[in-house]
Design an enzyme around this catalytic site. Structure first.
Site, PDB file in Angstrom:
ATOM      1  N   ASP A  36       0.803  -1.226   0.000  1.00  0.00           N
ATOM      2  CA  ASP A  36       0.000   0.000   0.000  1.00  0.00           C
ATOM      3  C   ASP A  36       0.833   1.271   0.000  1.00  0.00           C
ATOM      4  O   ASP A  36       0.282   2.368   0.106  1.00  0.00           O
ATOM      5  CB  ASP A  36      -0.947   0.005   1.200  1.00  0.00           C
ATOM      6  CG  ASP A  36      -2.146  -0.914   0.986  1.00  0.00           C
ATOM      7  OD1 ASP A  36      -2.293  -1.412  -0.141  1.00  0.00           O
ATOM      8  OD2 ASP A  36      -2.922  -1.134   1.931  1.00  0.00           O
ATOM      9  N   ASP A 282     -13.955  33.028 -36.190  1.00  0.00           N
ATOM     10  CA  ASP A 282     -13.359  31.696 -36.288  1.00  0.00           C
ATOM     11  C   ASP A 282     -13.952  30.716 -35.290  1.00  0.00           C
ATOM     12  O   ASP A 282     -13.566  29.549 -35.267  1.00  0.00           O
ATOM     13  CB  ASP A 282     -11.835  31.767 -36.121  1.00  0.00           C
ATOM     14  CG  ASP A 282     -11.425  32.198 -34.720  1.00  0.00           C
ATOM     15  OD1 ASP A 282     -12.272  32.756 -34.007  1.00  0.00           O
ATOM     16  OD2 ASP A 282     -10.262  31.966 -34.345  1.00  0.00           O
ATOM     17  N   GLY A 417      -8.704  19.878 -35.196  1.00  0.00           N
ATOM     18  CA  GLY A 417      -9.447  18.884 -35.958  1.00  0.00           C
ATOM     19  C   GLY A 417      -9.767  19.383 -37.355  1.00  0.00           C
ATOM     20  O   GLY A 417      -9.645  18.648 -38.340  1.00  0.00           O
ATOM     21  N   LEU A 418     -10.149  20.655 -37.468  1.00  0.00           N
ATOM     22  CA  LEU A 418     -10.438  21.230 -38.780  1.00  0.00           C
ATOM     23  C   LEU A 418      -9.173  21.290 -39.630  1.00  0.00           C
ATOM     24  O   LEU A 418      -9.182  20.965 -40.824  1.00  0.00           O
ATOM     25  CB  LEU A 418     -11.031  22.632 -38.610  1.00  0.00           C
ATOM     26  CG  LEU A 418     -11.402  23.355 -39.910  1.00  0.00           C
ATOM     27  CD1 LEU A 418     -12.497  22.603 -40.642  1.00  0.00           C
ATOM     28  CD2 LEU A 418     -11.836  24.787 -39.613  1.00  0.00           C
TER      29      LEU A 418
END
EC number: 1.3.7.7
Length: 508
Positions: A36, A282, A417-418
């Site tokens: 632990d 944008d 992503g774009l």
């Protein structure tokens, strides 16, 4: 008990360690077997603290179980006190050590140490990390926040003051949040009496009743202690967490009302760039993007509010692993006509994300892994997190600067992503595709193009090219929908017409 490779919360003693590690002059003696002691790594490797947490383990072995483990605990506690000289000694058992029922509290009190001994008794197989942190902080506050010698009403007060409650070690951006909230309160004309547990000592906890009111920044840790201070010392609570511009305005107004101050100088539109950025050109294509949110209750509820009201996203799913705040989560989800997902099983979360196919995932470190596998943009909003979410730079989540950080963290994955989608589109161009040689080397040798062929259905070359023109962050959803459409109609080959028919079918 459940065997899993991931857990959102550790056992309760990890929560106690988070409180102890955040404070000064406090030491935690933990009755635990050798295995632990892993929890040290959470603080030194992930949070990158410059010192080990103030925890001493008994580290008993299997052979010790045939002897006197109680004597081992007492010896360890005595040695820990003599070595570290703390002003308060926390004692407790790990989940494994609870099974031998050695009563660390009674054993430590029997030593007659000249400092307060605070026993921590958790139901380790029923409760988890945040409960352990909350109970530890509550016990510390009760032990040290005694009645004031001079009532607040009779003391001269040049300016109102408050306590900031809830920040701990291993908290998601807690250090930076405290800095931003302190600066905001100073501009408003409110002083910070004590910040606890982070940076506080037992002597500081004794001064908690001197403040005019308490601010609960992280309810998972501080709400129970703050409610006790309200009952015992008549200190009002501020329960609004200033995450996002709207919540920060509400926070300022609530604090100003309790302090008797004018909030208007801090409510101007220029305090944060999030509002203007979210309306700028944008960002307009982000409106309506579907987002799935999962984390601790505080950050998940706040993220849903910011996403829907300030960024124009559509909240497609909302959930939390914080069972203690399930009621609040369900109430928040109802605002978006959703049923809250309350679970600590990451596989359930993954299945829900796969079912909903959102365009952005906001979650913990595990949701980052899930989103990466599914090809969905993701941002981390809540603990548990990995080392990259304890940055060296200043990166708060609260107040106006926190709103700026939130905008960058959430929106940039969608913008990237774009950009990646545009790169992918041009890969099919005869001049710019992946196999094209540099233009100054002449004509490239043609190479065979691999065609993606699922186990059951085949795609023709035209359909594959058309699929690649779809943005990658929804491409997986488009592929699955098209294949399901083809299977239902017994089509052996997917063509461009099949792709568009499926799109029309699922858009209804």
């Amino acid at each position: 008990m459940q065997l899993t490779l991931w857990t959102y919360e550790g056992p309760p003693h990890v929560g106690a360690m988070r409180v102890a590690a955040a404070m000064k002059d406090v030491h935690y003696v933990l009755h635990a077997p050798q295995g632990d002691t892993y929890a040290d790594l959470l603080f030194t490797m992930i949070e990158r603290r410059e010192s080990r947490p103030p925890v001493t383990y008994t580290t008993f072995e299997a052979r010790d179980l045939g002897g006197d483990t109680a004597a081992l605990f007492q010896r360890t506690a005595q040695e820990a006190y003599e070595r570290f000289k703390p002003k308060a000694l926390l004692v407790g058992s790990s989940c494994t050590a609870e099974l031998i029922q050695d009563d660390p509290g009674g054993l430590a009190r029997g030593l007659g140490l000249p400092v307060p001994v605070i026993p921590l008794e958790f139901s380790a197989y029923q409760r988890k990390e945040n409960f352990g942190a909350s109970l530890t902080f509550y016990n510390l506050v009760r032990a040290f926040a005694k009645a004031l010698a001079t009532p607040r009403a009779t003391r001269s007060a040049a300016r109102p003051s408050c306590n900031l409650l809830g920040a701990t070690a291993l908290g998601f951006r807690h250090r930076d949040d405290i800095r931003e909230v302190t600066l905001l309160l100073d501009r408003l004309g409110v002083g910070v009496n004590i910040c606890a547990p982070l940076g506080a000592s037992p002597d500081d906890l004794a001064r908690l009743p001197e403040a005019d009111f308490n601010i609960v920044l992280y309810p998972e840790v501080a709400l129970e202690a703050a409610e006790w201070l309200k009952r015992t010392h008549r200190q009002p609570l501020v329960k609004t967490q200033p995450i996002g511009v709207g919540a920060t305005h509400a926070f300022i107004e609530e604090v100003a009302r309790l302090a008797g101050l004018d909030p208007r100088p801090l409510l101007g539109p220029a305090e944060s760039r999030l509002e203007w950025y979210s309306r700028s050109v944008d960002s307009t294509y982000l409106t309506g993007k579907r987002v799935f949110i999962f984390g601790d209750a505080t950050h998940a509820i706040a993220a849903a509010r910011v996403a829907s009201r300030e960024l124009g996203f559509t909240v497609a799913g909302l959930g939390s692993y914080s069972r203690e705040f399930a009621r609040e989560m369900r109430a928040a989800a109802a605002l978006y006509s959703l049923n809250a997902l309350i679970t600590d099983d990451y596989l359930e979360v993954e299945a829900e994300i796969e079912r909903l196919q959102p365009e952005l995932v906001l979650g913990t470190q595990m949701e980052r892994h899930i989103a990466k596998r599914l090809g969905i943009p993701c941002a981390v909003i809540s603990a548990p997190v990995h080392v990259q979410d304890f940055p060296a730079r200043h990166s708060p989540q609260m107040v106006f600067e926190g709103a700026n950080v939130i905008f960058d963290s959430w929106v940039h994955p969608l913008m990237m992503g774009l950009e990646e989608h545009l790169l992918t589109m041009f890969r099919g161009d005869e001049e710019f595709h992946d196999e094209a040689a540099p233009s100054h080397l002449g004509v490239a040798v043609a190479t065979a193009q691999a065609t993606h062929t699922p186990a059951i259905l085949a795609w023709d070359a035209g359909a594959e090219r058309e699929l690649k023109s779809i943005p990658f962050f929804v491409r997986g959803k488009a592929r699955r929908n098209t294949e399901r459409y083809a299977q239902e109609r017994g089509l052996p080959l997917i063509t461009i017409e099949t792709l568009y028919d499926a799109k029309a079918h699922y858009s209804r």
